[in-house]
Design a protein around this motif. Structure first.
Motif: not given
Length: 136
Positions: A23-27, A32-38
């Motif tokens: 699992m991958r969780l991101e807060l 702020a935009q999610p870390a994977s946004w780009h």
């Protein structure tokens, strides 16, 4: 020295036996935009922008049997619960408390996570069991 709060909390849960990612969780903090946004395509970014409340936290969940698509808005209290659930040492009790589907792979008795390959069912209609024989 002044401590600067992180913009993101990104967590990977891995199987206790084979180390495959479960699992991958991101807060993401409010605004702020999610870390994977780009890495997201333009149409996905536009869909996200329609859903996002910039005053709320943002939760992304991806993993074995669990996904919330582009994510969801969270109140700060909920975000803090997720952060607390995955602090070391992690335990089934902590993770179960936040209510993730499949408890992020954690076995309630072994107190460690297993991937779908290691959660096996002896027969198609029976409950899954961990490698030590505990029911899920």
């Amino acid at each position: 020295m002044k401590q600067i709060p992180a913009l993101w909390f990104v967590l990977y849960v891995s199987c206790a036996l084979c180390k495959v990612q479960i699992m991958r969780l991101e807060l993401a903090r409010p605004g702020a935009q999610p870390a994977s946004w780009h890495a997201w395509p333009d149409e996905v970014q536009r869909a996200y922008n329609k859903l996002r409340d910039s005053t709320a936290w943002w939760l992304l969940v991806e993993g074995d049997g669990a996904s919330n698509g582009l994510g969801q808005n969270l109140a700060e209290a909920q975000a803090l619960q997720y952060q607390a659930a995955f602090r070391y040492p992690r335990s089934y009790r902590q993770v179960h408390h936040v209510g993730l589907p499949g408890d992020a792979g954690f076995c309630s008795q072994c107190d460690v996570p297993y991937c779908e390959r290691h959660w096996c069912a002896p027969a198609p209609s029976s409950k899954q069991k961990c490698p030590r024989g505990h029911s899920r």
